[in-house]
Structure formats: C-alpha cells, structure tokens
Motif scaffolding. Structure first.
Motif, PDB file in Angstrom:
ATOM      1  N   ASP A  91     -28.617  -2.956  28.159  1.00 19.75           N
ATOM      2  CA  ASP A  91     -28.974  -1.829  29.027  1.00 19.75           C
ATOM      3  C   ASP A  91     -30.472  -1.594  28.914  1.00 19.75           C
ATOM      4  O   ASP A  91     -31.141  -2.168  28.049  1.00 19.75           O
ATOM      5  CB  ASP A  91     -28.192  -0.564  28.646  1.00 19.75           C
ATOM      6  CG  ASP A  91     -28.005   0.392  29.837  1.00 19.75           C
ATOM      7  OD1 ASP A  91     -28.660   0.176  30.880  1.00 19.75           O
ATOM      8  OD2 ASP A  91     -27.229   1.343  29.710  1.00 19.75           O
ATOM      9  N   THR A 157     -22.473  -4.761  30.582  1.00 20.05           N
ATOM     10  CA  THR A 157     -23.710  -4.321  31.226  1.00 20.05           C
ATOM     11  C   THR A 157     -23.384  -3.383  32.386  1.00 20.05           C
ATOM     12  O   THR A 157     -22.220  -3.190  32.746  1.00 20.05           O
ATOM     13  CB  THR A 157     -24.515  -5.507  31.797  1.00 20.05           C
ATOM     14  OG1 THR A 157     -23.950  -5.925  33.060  1.00 20.05           O
ATOM     15  CG2 THR A 157     -24.530  -6.690  30.850  1.00 20.05           C
ATOM     16  N   ASP A 158     -24.452  -2.857  33.002  1.00 17.65           N
ATOM     17  CA  ASP A 158     -24.263  -2.095  34.226  1.00 17.65           C
ATOM     18  C   ASP A 158     -24.246  -3.048  35.421  1.00 17.65           C
ATOM     19  O   ASP A 158     -24.203  -4.275  35.254  1.00 17.65           O
ATOM     20  CB  ASP A 158     -25.337  -1.010  34.369  1.00 17.65           C
ATOM     21  CG  ASP A 158     -26.747  -1.594  34.486  1.00 17.65           C
ATOM     22  OD1 ASP A 158     -26.885  -2.823  34.673  1.00 17.65           O
ATOM     23  OD2 ASP A 158     -27.721  -0.816  34.369  1.00 17.65           O
ATOM     24  N   GLU A 159     -24.320  -2.477  36.631  1.00 17.24           N
ATOM     25  CA  GLU A 159     -24.142  -3.265  37.852  1.00 17.24           C
ATOM     26  C   GLU A 159     -25.462  -3.791  38.412  1.00 17.24           C
ATOM     27  O   GLU A 159     -25.689  -3.796  39.615  1.00 17.24           O
ATOM     28  CB  GLU A 159     -23.438  -2.399  38.911  1.00 17.24           C
ATOM     29  CG  GLU A 159     -22.762  -3.178  40.019  1.00 17.24           C
ATOM     30  CD  GLU A 159     -21.980  -2.268  40.964  1.00 17.24           C
ATOM     31  OE1 GLU A 159     -21.494  -2.776  41.985  1.00 17.24           O
ATOM     32  OE2 GLU A 159     -21.857  -1.052  40.676  1.00 17.24           O
ATOM     33  N   CYS A 179     -19.673  -2.222  33.257  1.00 18.90           N
ATOM     34  CA  CYS A 179     -19.450  -0.907  32.657  1.00 18.90           C
ATOM     35  C   CYS A 179     -18.684   0.003  33.620  1.00 18.90           C
ATOM     36  O   CYS A 179     -19.148   0.303  34.717  1.00 18.90           O
ATOM     37  CB  CYS A 179     -20.790  -0.277  32.284  1.00 18.90           C
ATOM     38  SG  CYS A 179     -20.651   1.412  31.682  1.00 18.90           S
ATOM     39  N   HIS A 182     -20.601   3.454  34.347  1.00 19.05           N
ATOM     40  CA  HIS A 182     -21.655   3.321  35.357  1.00 19.05           C
ATOM     41  C   HIS A 182     -21.049   3.218  36.757  1.00 19.05           C
ATOM     42  O   HIS A 182     -21.551   3.821  37.710  1.00 19.05           O
ATOM     43  CB  HIS A 182     -22.507   2.075  35.083  1.00 19.05           C
ATOM     44  CG  HIS A 182     -23.571   2.263  34.056  1.00 19.05           C
ATOM     45  ND1 HIS A 182     -23.352   2.079  32.715  1.00 19.05           N
ATOM     46  CD2 HIS A 182     -24.878   2.626  34.170  1.00 19.05           C
ATOM     47  CE1 HIS A 182     -24.471   2.307  32.042  1.00 19.05           C
ATOM     48  NE2 HIS A 182     -25.404   2.650  32.900  1.00 19.05           N
ATOM     49  N   LYS A 183     -19.980   2.437  36.869  1.00 16.49           N
ATOM     50  CA  LYS A 183     -19.352   2.239  38.177  1.00 16.49           C
ATOM     51  C   LYS A 183     -18.754   3.538  38.706  1.00 16.49           C
ATOM     52  O   LYS A 183     -18.884   3.853  39.907  1.00 16.49           O
ATOM     53  CB  LYS A 183     -18.277   1.153  38.067  1.00 16.49           C
ATOM     54  CG  LYS A 183     -17.675   0.746  39.410  1.00 16.49           C
ATOM     55  CD  LYS A 183     -18.715   0.116  40.318  1.00 16.49           C
ATOM     56  CE  LYS A 183     -18.076  -0.404  41.605  1.00 16.49           C
ATOM     57  NZ  LYS A 183     -19.091  -0.938  42.537  1.00 16.49           N
ATOM     58  N   SER A 186     -21.698   5.802  39.880  1.00 18.60           N
ATOM     59  CA  SER A 186     -22.312   5.358  41.137  1.00 18.60           C
ATOM     60  C   SER A 186     -21.370   5.562  42.319  1.00 18.60           C
ATOM     61  O   SER A 186     -21.809   5.860  43.434  1.00 18.60           O
ATOM     62  CB  SER A 186     -22.730   3.886  41.036  1.00 18.60           C
ATOM     63  OG  SER A 186     -21.600   3.040  40.900  1.00 18.60           O
ATOM     64  N   SER A 260     -17.175  -0.058  28.527  1.00 17.11           N
ATOM     65  CA  SER A 260     -18.403   0.602  28.982  1.00 17.11           C
ATOM     66  C   SER A 260     -19.528   0.331  27.996  1.00 17.11           C
ATOM     67  O   SER A 260     -19.302  -0.188  26.889  1.00 17.11           O
ATOM     68  CB  SER A 260     -18.189   2.113  29.106  1.00 17.11           C
ATOM     69  OG  SER A 260     -18.192   2.722  27.827  1.00 17.11           O
ATOM     70  N   THR A 261     -20.743   0.694  28.387  1.00 16.35           N
ATOM     71  CA  THR A 261     -21.910   0.545  27.510  1.00 16.35           C
ATOM     72  C   THR A 261     -22.168   1.812  26.692  1.00 16.35           C
ATOM     73  O   THR A 261     -23.263   2.001  26.168  1.00 16.35           O
ATOM     74  CB  THR A 261     -23.173   0.210  28.335  1.00 16.35           C
ATOM     75  OG1 THR A 261     -23.380   1.258  29.304  1.00 16.35           O
ATOM     76  CG2 THR A 261     -23.056  -1.125  29.023  1.00 16.35           C
ATOM     77  N   GLU A 265     -25.415   3.470  24.893  1.00 15.47           N
ATOM     78  CA  GLU A 265     -25.941   4.699  25.506  1.00 15.47           C
ATOM     79  C   GLU A 265     -26.258   5.752  24.446  1.00 15.47           C
ATOM     80  O   GLU A 265     -27.187   6.554  24.616  1.00 15.47           O
ATOM     81  CB  GLU A 265     -24.934   5.263  26.508  1.00 15.47           C
ATOM     82  CG  GLU A 265     -24.810   4.462  27.800  1.00 15.47           C
ATOM     83  CD  GLU A 265     -26.003   4.648  28.724  1.00 15.47           C
ATOM     84  OE1 GLU A 265     -26.794   5.582  28.491  1.00 15.47           O
ATOM     85  OE2 GLU A 265     -26.144   3.854  29.667  1.00 15.47           O
TER      86      GLU A 265
END
Length: 329
Positions: A91, A157-159, A179, A182-183, A186, A260-261, A265
């Motif tokens: 991240d 990771t994120d997107e 993650c 994050h999804k 968003s 998830s991350t 975080e």
C-alpha cells in the motif's frame, strides 16, 4: 582551557574527565530521538530539552541529531530478506515534501509488509517516489527479489490499475487478493446516499461468505437487485470477483486478516499521526523516510514474538500450500 596530558611509557593513560560528558550526550541524543520517533516536531523536541536541561536546542540541532539515524535506516532498508513469505501487503500513502528548486510536492510513500511462513510480521521495505503506479510497484518488487524474497503465496493490495500484472511479472506463482475494504469504500462513493446501506448489506454478504459457493450466490443476488440501477458497479464486482474472493482459497482461520490491507493500514495510520504533528509537510525526503523507519522499527518490535492471528491453527495448511506451489527440488 588547556589540559596537560601526562606522558607515560606504555601509553595506557586515559582521562576519565570526558566519559560522563560522553554518556550524557548519548543519553540526550537517545532522548531526543525517542521524542522525534513518537511524532513530536523538532521544534517541540528542542523546547522540551531546553525546559528539562536548560540551554537552547534549536529545531536544526534536533534535525542534526536525527540525521545520525540514517545509517541504521539504510541498513534496515537493504537488509537481506527470507526466501519465503506467506503473505505480502502492499500500500502507499501520500505526503507533502519540500523539494529543492521545486517547492512543496505531494509524493507517494510505498510500504510492503510481509508475513513469514512461521506467521511473524516484518516490514519488508519503504520507498518514496513521485507518484504511485504499477510500474513503481514492479520496480520495488524486483528489489525485494534481489534482496532474497523468492516465494510468496498471496499479495494483498488495493485496486491500483496494473498492479496484478506487475506482481505476476516478478512472482508468477503468487496469487493476488484485492482488498475488500478498499473495494467497498470505492463502491459506496459511486452509489446514491439513499441506497448505500442496502448496497453495503448485499456486498458484505459476499465478502463475509464462509465458502465460494455462498459468495457466488450472494454475488448473483447482488447483480439481480442492482444491475439495472448501477450497471457499472455490478460489472466491476463481477469482473474482479476472482481477486475479491481469493482469500477463500486459504485457511479459514486466516481469512479475516488476508481479505484486506487493514494489517498494513494500522501502520499507515500511525505514520499519518506523526505527519500531522509536523504540519503535514516534511522539509526533506529523508525526513519522510526517518519517520517511516521509526514507526516500522516500533511495529516490528511490538509483534516480534506474536504470530499473526489465526496462524497457529493454519500453519500446517500454509506449509502444505507452499510445498504444493513451490515444490523443492
């Protein structure tokens, strides 16, 4: 003041005069670094030292003391890595840095956190680049490989567009988990406020499913309910469903911490906290790296003897997955 040092045949005379002074300076520097590492600004550190010890300690003096940590920092960033890590979290966060001849610029601080095959956390690296991109991550993954990291089961990771391709180029046998947190965040930004609670309930039933059949059934239900109203949102979840549900291929005891991350975080949150005390702007790129290093050092020390939640129950399964995916010659 001039001091006369006695001369004697064997050259074994050493004055005891400076030893207490040297110890006092070492203690002073350690104290200043501890406050700096805790997120206190150089100006405030100087004020505290002045109050406790008398005299004047400017922000530039504290900065010079902090510069002494750079050799340790570089050794930390270049240290050899283990050949195997079960999970690697990637991240980035954005920080404001003063760049000479440019002024204040927003740059990306990349972070990588690894979970060893025994279940312990290690900060694998941190870097400062002009922006976050899959190309940047690809270069940094190559650096991790050069430092000895050969085998990974799962990257989280994120997107970020292209990040899966960057991972596969360096670690072709590794899986990628997108993650879920994050999804979800968003997605909710693309949904009308009045629908957000209902959409969140439907999506939560997907990412909290106990197995893949249950997750796919919930995904199909989500599509049936929302495809007409939010076709792009639904299409995105279907397109990324394999990456969003990859955690289901791993031991159930570990699924909550690999979907998830969030694990990384928490470290990023601590870095941001120290950033706020410095008015959200760093005077140099090295100042950013020092703050991250201090946080990383504390983070590793905190979890040095504590395995990742669920790893104790899943250790044999993780070892079996490693042996299946990376058979030893």
């Amino acid at each position: 003041m001039r001091l006369r040092v006695p001369r004697e045949r064997d050259g074994r005379f050493h004055t005891a005069l400076f030893a207490p002074y040297r110890r006092r300076m070492e203690d002073l520097e350690a104290f200043a670094l501890a406050m700096y590492a805790a997120g206190i600004s150089t100006r405030k550190v100087g004020e505290v030292l002045g109050y406790l010890l008398g005299g004047t300690y400017s922000a530039s003096t504290i900065s010079r003391i902090a510069e002494g940590v750079l050799p340790r920092l570089e050794a930390f960033r270049k240290r050899p890595l283990k050949p195997r890590y079960a999970f690697v979290y990637l991240d980035a966060l954005f920080v404001k840095v003063f760049q000479e001849n440019e002024g204040v610029a927003t740059e990306a601080a990349y972070l990588a956190l690894g979970i060893t095959e025994e279940g312990y956390r290690e900060v694998l690296g941190f870097w400062l680049l002009p922006t976050e991109s899959s190309t940047g991550w690809g270069d940094l993954l190559l650096e991790l490989k050069e430092r000895g990291l050969e085998e990974v089961l799962l990257f989280i990771t994120d997107e970020l567009p292209g990040v899966e391709t960057a991972i596969k180029r360096v670690y072709p046998k590794a899986h990628w988990q997108l993650c879920t947190v994050h999804k979800l965040r968003s997605t909710l930004r693309r949904v009308r406020r009045k629908d957000q609670d209902a959409v969140l309930r439907d999506l939560s039933s997907i990412v909290r499913a106990s197995d893949r059949n249950e997750a796919l059934k919930a995904l199909n239900s989500f599509r049936g309910r929302w495809a007409d109203k939010y076709p792009q949102v639904v299409a995105s979840w279907i397109q990324h469903s394999a990456a969003l549900l990859r955690f289901l291929d791993y031991p159930k005891a570990l699924q909550p911490v690999i979907k998830s991350t969030n694990l990384l975080e928490r470290m990023i949150k601590e870095i941001k906290r120290t950033t706020k005390t410095r008015d959200n702007t760093f005077p140099t790129p090295d100042a950013v790296l020092k703050v991250i290093y201090f946080v990383a050092e504390r983070y590793e020390a905190q979890f040095q003897t504590r395995k990742l939640q669920g790893f104790q129950q899943a250790e044999d399964e993780i070892r079996a997955i490693f042996n299946l995916r990376y058979p030893q010659a």
